[in-house]
Motif scaffolding. Structure first.
Motif, PDB file in Angstrom:
ATOM      1  N   GLN A 368       0.810  -1.211   0.000  1.00 15.96           N
ATOM      2  CA  GLN A 368       0.000   0.000   0.000  1.00 15.96           C
ATOM      3  C   GLN A 368       0.848   1.269   0.000  1.00 15.96           C
ATOM      4  OE1 GLN A 368      -2.278  -0.897   3.516  1.00 15.96           O
ATOM      5  NE2 GLN A 368      -3.838  -2.016   2.384  1.00 15.96           N
ATOM      6  N   MET A 369       2.174   1.119  -0.118  1.00 21.71           N
ATOM      7  CA  MET A 369       3.080   2.264  -0.145  1.00 21.71           C
ATOM      8  C   MET A 369       3.565   2.533  -1.561  1.00 21.71           C
ATOM      9  SD  MET A 369       5.540   1.560   3.158  1.00 21.71           S
ATOM     10  CE  MET A 369       4.913   1.363   4.816  1.00 21.71           C
ATOM     11  N   LYS A 370       3.939   3.776  -1.817  1.00 21.35           N
ATOM     12  CA  LYS A 370       4.609   4.093  -3.058  1.00 21.35           C
ATOM     13  C   LYS A 370       5.988   3.441  -3.061  1.00 21.35           C
ATOM     14  CE  LYS A 370       2.360   8.598  -3.690  1.00 21.35           C
ATOM     15  NZ  LYS A 370       2.576  10.074  -3.822  1.00 21.35           N
ATOM     16  N   TRP A 371       6.458   3.082  -4.265  1.00 14.02           N
ATOM     17  CA  TRP A 371       7.751   2.399  -4.402  1.00 14.02           C
ATOM     18  C   TRP A 371       7.807   1.131  -3.540  1.00 14.02           C
ATOM     19  CZ3 TRP A 371       8.708   7.735  -2.602  1.00 14.02           C
ATOM     20  CH2 TRP A 371       8.665   8.653  -3.651  1.00 14.02           C
ATOM     21  N   ALA A 372       6.748   0.349  -3.620  1.00 10.14           N
ATOM     22  CA  ALA A 372       6.637  -0.857  -2.797  1.00 10.14           C
ATOM     23  C   ALA A 372       7.834  -1.799  -2.937  1.00 10.14           C
ATOM     24  CB  ALA A 372       5.339  -1.594  -3.128  1.00 10.14           C
ATOM     25  N   PRO A 373       8.336  -2.081  -4.149  1.00 12.16           N
ATOM     26  CA  PRO A 373       9.486  -2.996  -4.245  1.00 12.16           C
ATOM     27  C   PRO A 373      10.709  -2.516  -3.478  1.00 12.16           C
ATOM     28  CG  PRO A 373       8.470  -2.678  -6.406  1.00 12.16           C
ATOM     29  CD  PRO A 373       7.857  -1.665  -5.481  1.00 12.16           C
ATOM     30  N   VAL A 374      10.942  -1.189  -3.495  1.00 15.14           N
ATOM     31  CA  VAL A 374      12.102  -0.639  -2.780  1.00 15.14           C
ATOM     32  C   VAL A 374      11.956  -0.869  -1.283  1.00 15.14           C
ATOM     33  CG1 VAL A 374      13.401   1.444  -2.246  1.00 15.14           C
ATOM     34  CG2 VAL A 374      12.511   1.083  -4.561  1.00 15.14           C
ATOM     35  N   TRP A 375      10.776  -0.561  -0.737  1.00 15.42           N
ATOM     36  CA  TRP A 375      10.550  -0.751   0.696  1.00 15.42           C
ATOM     37  C   TRP A 375      10.634  -2.222   1.075  1.00 15.42           C
ATOM     38  CZ3 TRP A 375      11.333   3.160   3.580  1.00 15.42           C
ATOM     39  CH2 TRP A 375      11.013   4.442   3.148  1.00 15.42           C
ATOM     40  N   SER A 376      10.162  -3.073   0.185  1.00 13.98           N
ATOM     41  CA  SER A 376      10.199  -4.505   0.457  1.00 13.98           C
ATOM     42  C   SER A 376      11.640  -5.011   0.531  1.00 13.98           C
ATOM     43  CB  SER A 376       9.432  -5.255  -0.635  1.00 13.98           C
ATOM     44  OG  SER A 376       9.390  -6.630  -0.367  1.00 13.98           O
ATOM     45  N   VAL A 377      12.463  -4.591  -0.439  1.00 16.46           N
ATOM     46  CA  VAL A 377      13.878  -4.999  -0.436  1.00 16.46           C
ATOM     47  C   VAL A 377      14.573  -4.524   0.830  1.00 16.46           C
ATOM     48  CG1 VAL A 377      16.106  -4.606  -1.539  1.00 16.46           C
ATOM     49  CG2 VAL A 377      14.112  -5.157  -2.933  1.00 16.46           C
ATOM     50  N   LEU A 378      14.368  -3.264   1.192  1.00 21.58           N
ATOM     51  CA  LEU A 378      15.036  -2.706   2.367  1.00 21.58           C
ATOM     52  C   LEU A 378      14.571  -3.386   3.646  1.00 21.58           C
ATOM     53  CD1 LEU A 378      14.976   1.109   1.488  1.00 21.58           C
ATOM     54  CD2 LEU A 378      16.926  -0.457   1.370  1.00 21.58           C
ATOM     55  N   PHE A 379      13.261  -3.610   3.764  1.00 23.97           N
ATOM     56  CA  PHE A 379      12.737  -4.197   5.003  1.00 23.97           C
ATOM     57  C   PHE A 379      13.257  -5.616   5.207  1.00 23.97           C
ATOM     58  CE2 PHE A 379       9.499  -6.812   7.119  1.00 23.97           C
ATOM     59  CZ  PHE A 379       9.499  -6.210   8.361  1.00 23.97           C
ATOM     60  N   PHE A 380      13.174  -6.447   4.174  1.00 19.79           N
ATOM     61  CA  PHE A 380      13.585  -7.838   4.353  1.00 19.79           C
ATOM     62  C   PHE A 380      15.103  -7.980   4.416  1.00 19.79           C
ATOM     63  CE2 PHE A 380       9.223  -8.511   2.804  1.00 19.79           C
ATOM     64  CZ  PHE A 380       8.771  -9.317   3.847  1.00 19.79           C
ATOM     65  N   PHE A 381      15.823  -7.039   3.837  1.00 16.73           N
ATOM     66  CA  PHE A 381      17.276  -7.030   4.027  1.00 16.73           C
ATOM     67  C   PHE A 381      17.608  -6.762   5.486  1.00 16.73           C
ATOM     68  CE2 PHE A 381      21.504  -4.805   3.459  1.00 16.73           C
ATOM     69  CZ  PHE A 381      22.204  -5.960   3.172  1.00 16.73           C
ATOM     70  N   MET A 382      16.865  -5.854   6.123  1.00 19.69           N
ATOM     71  CA  MET A 382      17.061  -5.581   7.538  1.00 19.69           C
ATOM     72  C   MET A 382      16.756  -6.820   8.375  1.00 19.69           C
ATOM     73  SD  MET A 382      15.023  -2.966  10.071  1.00 19.69           S
ATOM     74  CE  MET A 382      13.607  -4.045  10.091  1.00 19.69           C
ATOM     75  N   ILE A 383      15.658  -7.517   8.058  1.00 20.27           N
ATOM     76  CA  ILE A 383      15.287  -8.722   8.798  1.00 20.27           C
ATOM     77  C   ILE A 383      16.385  -9.775   8.683  1.00 20.27           C
ATOM     78  CG2 ILE A 383      13.657 -10.660   8.883  1.00 20.27           C
ATOM     79  CD1 ILE A 383      12.559  -8.084  10.047  1.00 20.27           C
ATOM     80  N   ILE A 384      16.926  -9.943   7.473  1.00 21.24           N
ATOM     81  CA  ILE A 384      17.986 -10.930   7.272  1.00 21.24           C
ATOM     82  C   ILE A 384      19.217 -10.577   8.094  1.00 21.24           C
ATOM     83  CG2 ILE A 384      19.621 -11.835   5.565  1.00 21.24           C
ATOM     84  CD1 ILE A 384      17.336 -11.582   3.497  1.00 21.24           C
ATOM     85  N   LEU A 385      19.614  -9.309   8.094  1.00 24.64           N
ATOM     86  CA  LEU A 385      20.801  -8.905   8.850  1.00 24.64           C
ATOM     87  C   LEU A 385      20.613  -9.099  10.346  1.00 24.64           C
ATOM     88  CD1 LEU A 385      22.081  -5.665   7.071  1.00 24.64           C
ATOM     89  CD2 LEU A 385      22.943  -7.998   6.879  1.00 24.64           C
ATOM     90  N   MET A 386      19.448  -8.719  10.858  1.00 22.57           N
ATOM     91  CA  MET A 386      19.204  -8.886  12.296  1.00 22.57           C
ATOM     92  C   MET A 386      19.205 -10.364  12.682  1.00 22.57           C
ATOM     93  SD  MET A 386      16.363  -5.954  13.192  1.00 22.57           S
ATOM     94  CE  MET A 386      16.784  -5.916  14.939  1.00 22.57           C
TER      95      MET A 386
END
Length: 579
Positions: A368-386
């Motif tokens: 539901q956000m603009k630039w959804a793919p970008v936010w998705s990549v950033l969010f799940f990259f953060m989850i993987i790192l944590m």
């Protein structure tokens, strides 16, 4: 820096601290040390600050009175979590040993080390499954618009409805109530391919099996050379998630409805403080989030220099851990407030604990956000790192405990690397059972029993009792003063003696008596045989403590029980010449 102790000796001490006998080691032993003190701090933050800060603390906070929940949280923190955290790191630094042999400080209770090592191994086999899920979402985020936001995919059913339809929920509630969100169908039908129950394991989810293999390879590559590699990797993996949380928070608070979400998260409800469950949740969250009773913090402390001021380091790690929980809650609930307004439902209906928050609520918000793919990549990259941070240290903690148990065999670099490889392969094979059609049910059994609050509380109780009452709290205080160069105030002393054992045993008894039966999505009830396996995973490490204690006690030298007791509780310490 490597601590070379070619003439290292094991010295058995009597109750007065004088030497009884000395046993030279068989060969020259190399034991690593942190290159810089900051590597210990970042590793500690990386292990303690994990996914529980994102998907468990915010949920518990809103569930148990919002801002009022912080009162029992901080009480349990300063009387239980922090004292055990300091104890484990201090023990590792003083003994320069991993999670098993560090308990040579009171040999009869070495079962604590064996038990926590079993828990650590089980935790490593299932925690990494979350990373496999996250890696799947991460990779699929590069395919343009997220597939989990649409209903025209092969895995979707006729009951799928899209977000545009959900906006008219008030007008068509009777029709929509039977429908399923595409995010849910993607999670259950595409990612999990979930079956009807644990007795229907089904086939491997090959994409998840591949994702699991990739993350295990990453973990192996970072751990195989010991802290020489993992100590450098944490510079990035421990710091970058904070940057991402900040980005998500800034984006979250600009969304429509964010203020309502944050208000819902923090609004105090002091009437909740009279409920026993609130205090149980606060206590169990502390012991979960500080990653204690796993032997890993002892392992991290064992790589410190003997005179390192670990008290200062531990205070910094503790503040970072708790502040991260609060900070991530702001980011999480700003997005949940937006989701609730978009869907026209109460915030409580979109807020939940566990995988549902990361793999249902957030993917829905991203669509539901603009630039959804970008936010998705950033969010799940953060989850993987944590998650990788925690996994690195978890594997390192297990490996350190076993290597220190067999130093002449496994401390050789090639043998140690081979042992890490074998451990990774075995863990991967066990993990494959959790990436089948019935894998989610297997995962839940591991998560609920293997490293549950009940098990962790049991070990925290014994750790404080053994150090305070069997080894001697005054003696341990003197050891700490010798290491850091000054005397501590008496707060930790009273905690180890009385407050922490009372808190851990009290929460253990109440939580065991009131814990609900394990279910999936509140509808699926596990069969008795699955629950029996779960209880076995919980009770086996717990029972190692009394079984080892009595077997060790009865095999000591001496005729009388008093003589055997003195021999069984006499510390076995190393004369480390580098000190």
């Amino acid at each position: 820096m490597v601590d070379y102790t070619c003439e290292e000796q094991c010295t058995e001490m009597n109750e007065n601290g004088s030497q009884l006998k000395t046993e030279p080691q068989k060969q020259c032993i190399e034991r690593e040390k942190w290159s810089k003190g900051i590597e210990f701090v970042l590793s500690g933050i990386g292990f303690a600050v994990g996914l529980g800060n994102i998907w468990r603390f915010p949920y518990l906070c809103y569930k148990n009175g919002g801002g009022a929940f912080l009162l029992p949280y901080f009480i349990c923190l300063i009387t239980g979590g922090i004292p055990i955290f300091f104890l484990e790191v201090g023990l590792g630094q003083f003994m320069s040993e991993g999670g098993i042999t560090a308990w040579n400080i009171c040999p009869a209770f070495r079962g604590i080390g064996y038990g926590t090592t079993v828990i650590c191994f089980l935790l490593n086999t299932y925690y990494i499954i979350i990373l496999a899920w996250a890696f799947h979402y991460f990779v699929n985020s590069f395919n343009g618009e997220p597939a989990w936001g649409k209903c025209n995919n092969p895995w979707n059913t006729d009951t799928c409805f899209n977000s545009a339809l959900s906006k008219s929920a008030n007008a068509n509630r009777s029709n929509i109530i039977q429908m399923v969100d595409p995010v849910v169908e993607y999670w259950e039908r595409k990612v999990l391919g979930i079956s009807k129950g644990i007795d229907d394991v089904g086939d491997l989810q090959w994409e998840l099996a591949g994702s699991l293999l990739v993350v295990w390879i990453l973990v192996y590559l970072c751990v195989r050379n010991g802290i020489k590699t993992s100590g450098k990797v944490v510079y990035f993996t421990a710091i970058f998630p904070y940057f991402m949380l900040t980005v998500l928070l800034v984006r979250g608070v600009t969304l429509d409805g964010a203020s309502e979400g944050i208000k819902f998260y923090l609004k105090p409800d002091f009437s909740k403080l009279g409920e026993a469950q609130v205090w149980i949740d606060a206590g169990t969250q502390i012991f979960f989030s500080y990653a204690i009773a796993l032997g890993c913090m002892t392992a991290l402390g064992s790589y410190n220099e003997y005179n390192n001021n670990f008290i200062k380091d531990c205070i910094f790690i503790s503040v970072a851990n708790s502040c991260t929980s609060l900070y991530s809650g702001l980011a999480v609930f700003s997005v949940l407030g937006f989701m609730a307004k978009e869907q026209g439902v109460p915030i409580a209906d979109v807020a939940e604990s566990g995988p549902g928050l990361v793999f249902l609520a957030y993917p829905k918000a991203i669509t539901q956000m603009k630039w959804a793919p970008v936010w998705s990549v950033l969010f799940f990259f953060m989850i993987i790192l944590m998650g990788l941070d925690s996994q690195f240290v978890g594997v390192e903690g297990f490996v350190t405990a076993i290597v220190d148990l067999f130093p002449s065999t496994l401390r050789n670099p090639r043998r140690k690397e081979m042992f890490i490889l074998i451990t990774s392969i075995i863990s991967y094979c066990i993990g494959l059972t959790m990436v089948t059609n019935g894998g989610m049910y297997v995962f839940q059994v591991f998560d609920y029993y293997a490293a549950s609050g009940m098990v962790l509380l049991w070990f925290c109780f014994f750790e404080s009792i053994v150090i305070a009452h069997f080894y001697g709290v005054d003696k341990f205080y003197a050891n700490i003063a010798e290491m850091i160069g000054y005397k501590l105030n008496s707060w930790l002393r009273y905690c180890w003696l009385w407050f922490t054992p009372a808190l851990t045993m009290g929460i253990l008894l109440f939580s065991t008596a009131s814990s609900p039966p394990l279910t999936y999505n509140r509808t699926y009830t596990y069969p008795k045989w699955a629950l029996a396996i779960g209880w076995t995973m919980a009770l086996v490490p717990m029972m190692i403590i009394p079984v080892y204690f009595f077997s060790y006690l009865l095999t000591r030298e001496g005729i009388s029980l008093t003589q055997k007791w003195k021999a069984a509780t006499r510390p076995i310490l190393k004369n480390n010449l580098s000190r």
